[in-house]
Design an enzyme around this catalytic site. Structure first.
Site, PDB file in Angstrom:
ATOM      1  N   ASN A  15      46.870 -23.215  -4.717  1.00 39.44           N
ATOM      2  CA  ASN A  15      47.287 -23.667  -6.032  1.00 39.44           C
ATOM      3  C   ASN A  15      46.644 -24.983  -6.407  1.00 39.44           C
ATOM      4  OD1 ASN A  15      49.411 -23.560  -8.236  1.00 39.44           O
ATOM      5  ND2 ASN A  15      49.944 -21.923  -6.800  1.00 39.44           N
ATOM      6  N   HIS A  54      29.495 -19.478  23.947  1.00 42.44           N
ATOM      7  CA  HIS A  54      29.078 -18.928  25.232  1.00 42.44           C
ATOM      8  C   HIS A  54      30.268 -18.462  26.054  1.00 42.44           C
ATOM      9  CE1 HIS A  54      25.985 -18.443  28.317  1.00 42.44           C
ATOM     10  NE2 HIS A  54      27.023 -18.600  29.135  1.00 42.44           N
ATOM     11  N   GLU A  90      24.803 -17.173  19.610  1.00 42.62           N
ATOM     12  CA  GLU A  90      24.402 -18.143  20.607  1.00 42.62           C
ATOM     13  C   GLU A  90      22.896 -18.401  20.539  1.00 42.62           C
ATOM     14  OE1 GLU A  90      26.194 -16.843  24.332  1.00 42.62           O
ATOM     15  OE2 GLU A  90      24.622 -18.012  25.285  1.00 42.62           O
TER      16      GLU A  90
END
Lengths: 158, 685
Positions: free
Chosen positions: B420, B46, B68
């Site tokens: 990795n 918001h 929202e």
């Protein structure tokens, strides 16, 4: 009103001596002129790099201009000066025999460099200025301070 | 309004909010029922929306708005968050981040959001209910007109008497306004601002009520906003302007109180009569007001007492201080030479103070590694999903602090190492079960202090490095010869992963399983003055250990002298200093070596390696040696004498002298001379 014919473009140069000739570098490339102080040698650098000095807190490399141009070496004396020049991001001190003049040169007095001047390769020169009876050799600092040569030297050593 | 000045702030804060959403989403994934978390995310979204809208970044505002809505459904239990919805929300966040980076890079932050918006709307309508639909249709027009009834609800409670006053004044041509004023977060004197608002409004008409009470406002007993009920003949615009004339006011919301509507709201019995009211209510920046509501529900985090400082300013401060450190060294030397005790005492005192100052400046530049670490949970989640592995990322020591400049650089190497570990370290679930391990792999990211260094570990409990394959590949790539390979220790084989030839191999992952760009990691870390090591146990996992200096500008060093020249050796590379007698020097294969605690250590003569001119000074017969290391390897630097330990300021040699052999930089000593800093890494093969 100024007469336009009177206005001739001029450049301001710092005049210094090397061996028995006078050279000039443009004043806007010069940061300061210093006396020679303690130089710290930097190992494994090209022979014309004398080392580094402390320029008010900035570590500045020093090039012996006589060595750079392959001239015979001279003993440093009272008149020996270091001209701190800045070209782009590179800042270097040049050791010269003496530096004591600032003059204005009309652009039209500058002639292209002759093929051989005092043994210095024409590529390092911007031109030659004839001022009455004085002959001033203008340096092309971009070429003088070109680091490619250093890199090449490194490769040879390696 | 000049927006540029707020742009940086907007970018910084948006980054924080996006990060917060990311973090909370990750927690939510494991605890999808938590309304608190959804609320938290909702609030961030918001605020983000409000900020983006204010700054005029419409796409960003639109996307956050849709997001929202979905969150709103979730927190009202109209929607159950599942993993698909999660993915969509994560996509949203990614998109928001892209926009933000575009904005930060000087762009307009425009992105094609239609696809994600469509997905969000699909989520809303998929959970079809009248209320949900209403929500959607409201979405389209929300900014323009909020149902008036809802507005009236916002108006705080008015008692009978106040209501009568409002009614009566309306009959005499007065409007009754409910005015909600929010001060800026950084407002210094909230009470004073509130008083000015009160005073200004009072000049327009009559204030009949404030929430909280006038006394409480004066005592600054309000969070961020306060409400005033004003009777006046002025227009809404005029009222708004009057309030906004006071500086440090973030927003103002003015609603006309309609006593009739108000009553129906308070006593909901009949369908509300839609009766137009005098002036159209305008909600100025209703985002901020709504946020305020949400914030009061959940306790607002205590205002942190920090200021944002441009890192460049700190750099300038640091540079100036470096100068001071140099002068301090000089003063110390002069004072010693002068032998005046008063001067020496003063200088000593100054040294102590500047020492404290130095540590404060250094800590000012320190930020917790959390800033880098906090982006990894998300990355690991996505990667694990892509790889179809179950991975639990453990982060330890995120509060460990590091210099900001190091922090900025360390992110990429860590991404490499984590990737990795995930890709090649941790095995697939099946393989893990077959090996008798828990199905879920563990990847640990750990940071801690140690001496003058910070250590960061990336550890996995995977299969470890397959040394045979690494070796085979290295021989194939010509990194080691076959004979050479036979003599390598396990550790040396592991280290091959950092060899540059190995990483350039494409498809290395299916051969050795490791080595993707690890040379880049090594180069980067070494450029920061750090080191990276590797430790692997077959079947049990692999650990990468990164060692980093705390700071990059001032280091402790040992000054040594050779003939007339002085050099600085970083303390971080020194194991110790020692003095040997000539008969302790041995020769092995044309090389001087010494026996240092049972290890054969080669000697390196600084004089010969740096071609130092001989001054023919008388020398002591004993040989002074600085034992330095690079990883596990050691070497002894032969010097004439030790000068002592000192804090030195790192200086670059400039752009003219680049890549000078075995010299990593320079420093300026107390006497103003330059001393070169030896790069021990270059001296040890």
């Amino acid at each position: 009103m100024l007469d336009h014919k009177d206005i001739v473009e001029e450049i301001k140069v710092i005049v210094f001596r090397l061996k028995d000739e006078e050279y000039g570098v443009e004043v806007n490339q010069v940061k300061s002129i210093e006396r020679l102080e303690h130089i710290t040698r930097v190992p494994r650098t090209p022979y014309f790099v004398k080392g580094v000095i402390n320029m008010r807190g900035i570590v500045t490399p020093i090039v012996d201009l006589r060595r750079r141009f392959g001239l015979e070496e001279a003993v440093y004396s009272e008149t020996t000066r270091v001209i701190i020049v800045a070209v782009g991001e590179i800042e270097v001190g040049l050791i010269v025999d003496s530096a004591n003049d600032v003059i204005d040169i009309p652009i039209n007095a500058i002639e292209p460099p002759p093929e051989v001047v005092g043994g210095i390769e024409a590529v390092y020169l911007r031109g030659v200025a004839k001022l009455n009876r004085r002959l001033l050799i203008l340096l092309n600092l971009d070429k003088v301070l070109n680091t490619d040569e250093i890199k090449q030297l490194e490769n040879i050593e390696a | 309004m000049e927006m540029n000045q707020y742009l940086d702030m907007f970018i910084e804060e948006s980054k924080e909010h996006i990060q917060a959403i990311n973090d909370n989403l990750l927690v939510l994934e494991n605890d999808p029922e938590s309304v608190d978390l959804i609320n938290e995310i909702f609030r961030s979204a918001h605020t983000l929306k409000g900020m983006a809208a204010t700054m005029g970044f419409e796409d960003m505002a639109a996307l956050t708005h849709e997001m929202e809505n979905v969150l709103d459904q979730a927190r009202n239990h109209k929607l159950v968050i599942n993993s698909d919805i999660m993915d969509v929300i994560f996509k949203c966040v990614d998109l928001l981040e892209t926009m933000l980076y575009s904005i930060a890079g000087g762009g307009d932050g425009k992105e094609n959001v239609s696809h994600v918006v469509a997905m969000l709307q699909a989520i809303l309508s998929g959970d079809f209910s009248p209320s949900a639909e209403e929500e959607v249709s409201e979405v389209a027009v929300e900014a323009v007109s909020v149902p008036e009834a809802e507005e009236q609800q916002k108006v705080g409670s008015l008692d009978e008497y106040e209501l009568t006053v409002v009614e009566q004044s309306q009959q005499t041509g007065f409007y009754a306004y409910w005015i909600k004023t929010s001060v800026q977060d950084n407002c210094v004197l909230k009470a004073a601002r509130a008083y000015m608002v009160y005073d200004n409004l009072d000049s327009l008409g009559e204030i009949i009520k404030t929430t909280p009470s006038v006394e409480e406002i004066e005592e600054e007993k309000f969070e961020k906003s306060f409400e005033i009920v004003l009777l006046t003949k002025e227009t809404i615009e005029k009222v708004e302007k009057t309030v906004l004339n006071v500086s440090e006011i973030e927003s103002v919301e003015v609603i006309v109180i309609d006593p009739k509507q108000y009553k129906t709201q308070q006593a909901p019995a009949k369908a509300p009569e839609a009766k137009p009211i005098a002036a159209k209510p305008v909600a100025v920046k209703e985002g901020a007001a709504k946020e305020e509501k949400a914030a009061t529900v959940n306790k607002k985090p205590a205002a942190s007492k920090t200021i944002r400082v441009d890192i460049e300013r700190l750099d300038v401060l640091m540079n100036l201080f470096s100068e001071l450190v140099i002068d301090r060294g000089r003063l110390e030397q002069l004072a010693r030479e002068s032998g005046q005790s008063e001067l020496m005492e003063t200088v000593e005192h100054m040294s102590r103070i500047s020492g404290d100052l130095q540590s404060i400046i250094l800590t000012m530049r320190m930020v917790p590694v959390e800033q880098v670490f906090n982006r990894f949970p998300r990355m690991v989640r996505d990667l694990a999903k892509d790889l179809n592995k179950k991975i639990n990322l453990e982060i330890i020591g995120a509060e460990t602090e590091l210099d900001r400049t190091v922090i900025d650089e360390i992110g990429d190497p860590l991404v490499h190492l984590l990737r990795n570990s995930l890709d090649h370290g941790v095995e697939s679930a099946e393989a893990r079960i077959a090996a008798g391990k828990p199905e879920e792999g563990l990847v640990q990211l750990k940071a801690y202090h140690g001496g003058n260094h910070v250590f960061i570990e990336v550890k996995d409990d995977g299969a470890g490095i397959n040394r045979e394959k690494v070796l085979a590949k290295s021989i194939e790539r010509g990194i080691v010869t076959e004979q050479g390979a036979a003599n390598l220790s396990n550790k040396q084989i592991d280290e091959l992963l950092f060899a540059s030839g190995l990483s350039t191999a494409d498809k290395i992952s299916d051969v050795s399983g490791r080595g993707v760009g690890l040379d880049v990691v090594k180069t980067k870390i070494e450029s920061l003055g750090g080191a990276v090591g590797i430790d692997s146990t077959p079947g049990a996992g692999t650990t990468f250990l990164i060692q980093l200096p705390l700071t990059l500008s001032i280091i402790s060093a040992m000054l040594v002298q050779v003939e007339d020249e002085k050099f600085a050796v970083p303390l971080s590379s020194i194991i110790e200093t020692a003095v040997f007698t000539p008969d302790e020097i041995m020769h092995a294969h044309q090389q001087d070596v010494i026996d240092f605690r049972g290890r054969i250590v080669p000697l390196v003569s600084l004089k010969s390696i740096f071609n130092i001119p001989d001054t023919e000074k008388p020398k002591e017969s004993d040989i002074s040696v600085v034992i330095v290391r690079k990883g596990d390897k050691m070497a002894g630097l032969v010097v004439d004498s030790f000068i002592g330990q000192q804090e030195i300021v790192l200086k670059s040699l400039g752009k003219y002298l680049v890549n000078v052999f075995a010299i990593s930089g320079a420093t300026i000593l107390g006497d103003g001379q330059v001393a070169l800093i030896i790069d021990c890494n270059a001296l040890i093969k």
